[in-house]
Motif scaffolding. Structure first.
Motif: not given
Length: 390
Positions: A84-90
């Motif tokens: 979903f192209d979600i920008q999270k700090r993996q």
């Protein structure tokens, strides 16, 4: 219990292989690779349990199984973020999974407190799959099937939470593996379906784009020469059957080369787009406008059924093209030589009609040049004033 393990390994292993294979195909949506790795980690955990030959090895195998599930939940979440192209700090999730693994190792092997060791990994696993479900639920407006996947993930979260409690009763182990296998299988089927649906849509979009590029001018968006000939064959049959006329109008812009020479090709391209819009604005919806060359346009006009109608349309085109183009804050006049031929009166072959229209247009162009040269000659014959003589 081995039967359930084999079922899980086979079903999830096949799904993991398909996901990893799909990730290598161009245009596959992001997340496929992570999902494939996530289910592959599950398979590794089940293989470790299946490899146990005596009860002494059960404890070690269970440890590696739980660790593989921690990796599964983390990577499954990463794949959903990418899908979903979600920008999270993996990185934060990687750190959390590492700390929880350390916690589990200490309490499982050193203190041998099973409940304390397993409760934190269970909560983390439930959290990861719950977040996956919540993300799909929030996107349910895109696909109603996302709601079903959300329900599956939330059921999986409940199943992970009951692990510290039910694991202490060995009789529940076969049922636990069966439930986990069914939930994971349904989950992976949905994920595969979403990837295939998206992949199919990308193929449809790519085909539509290919057809558009094949039949339309990439600059102006008008149909190109190839599509023009296809449409003419269809319209020709229509006008002959109805005993009507189809006018082929050929437009060649005057002095357009000066724009490219003086202002550059970018300015020329921008001007062609404006000219195409102007021409489209003065023709009817039933008329077809195409760009067949650098500064050449052709119109298939169904709206002109007599000479007066043709001359009226030609006049409207000339008027719209007389308006100056503003290029780098300068006005530039671009006229046009226009010729036409009528189907079926003069021919039913488009090449012949274009040739006739081009000849008609060429005569106008020669007349335009003659007028310019005549004007220049007249200016040279003007007698000088007394001030100029002095």
């Amino acid at each position: 219990m081995n039967i359930f393990l084999i079922f899980n390994i086979t079903s999830i292993g096949i799904a993991a292989f398909i996901l990893l294979y799909l990730s290598q195909i161009p245009k596959t949506k992001s997340g496929c690779w992570c999902w494939g790795i996530a289910f592959a980690l599950q398979v590794v955990g089940y293989l470790v349990l299946l490899s146990v030959e005596d009860r002494a090895q059960v404890r070690t195998a269970e440890y590696f199984h739980v660790v593989s599930l921690l990796g599964y939940g983390t990577v499954l979440l990463f794949g959903t973020f990418q899908f979903f192209d979600i920008q999270k700090r993996q990185r934060n999730y990687i750190i959390a999974a590492s700390v929880i693994t350390l916690w589990y190792s200490i309490f499982f092997f050193i203190f041998e407190w099973f409940f304390a060791a397993s409760i934190i990994p269970s909560i983390y696993m439930a959290y990861c799959v719950s977040v996956v479900g919540w993300i799909f639920y929030k996107k349910r407006h895109k696909n109603k099937e996302y709601i079903l996947l959300s329900l599956i993930t939330w059921l999986s979260a409940v199943h992970y939470l009951d692990y510290p409690f039910l694991r202490q009763n060995i009789a529940f182990a076969p049922y636990g593996f069966l439930i986990a296998g069914i939930l994971n299988m349904v989950l992976v089927i949905f994920l595969l379906r979403f990837q295939f649906v998206h992949f199919r849509q990308r193929l449809i979009d790519a085909e539509a784009l290919a057809l558009k590029l094949a039949y339309h001018d990439s600059l102006t968006g008008l149909i190109n020469r190839r599509r023009l000939f296809d449409l003419f064959d269809t319209l020709k049959l229509l006008v002959i059957r109805r005993k009507e006329k189809l006018t082929v109008i050929f437009i060649d812009l005057n002095d357009f080369k000066m724009i490219n020479d003086n202002f550059g090709h970018d300015a020329g391209d921008h001007s062609l787009v404006k000219i195409a819009r102007r021409i489209k604005s003065v023709v009817r919806d039933t008329d077809v406008v195409s760009r067949v060359g650098g500064d050449e346009f052709v119109i298939l006009a169904l709206s002109c059924q007599n000479q007066a109608g043709i001359e009226e349309l030609v006049s409207r085109i000339k008027e719209c093209l007389k308006e100056p183009l503003i290029i780098k804050q300068q006005d530039h006049l671009v006229g046009a030589a226009i010729g036409y031929a009528v189907c079926p009166d003069q021919s039913t072959n488009l090449e012949t009609l274009l040739s006739l229209a081009d000849s008609h247009m060429f005569k106008q162009k020669q007349a335009h040049k003659a007028d310019i040269e005549g004007t220049e000659n007249d200016s040279d014959l003007v007698e000088p004033t007394n001030a100029e003589v002095k």
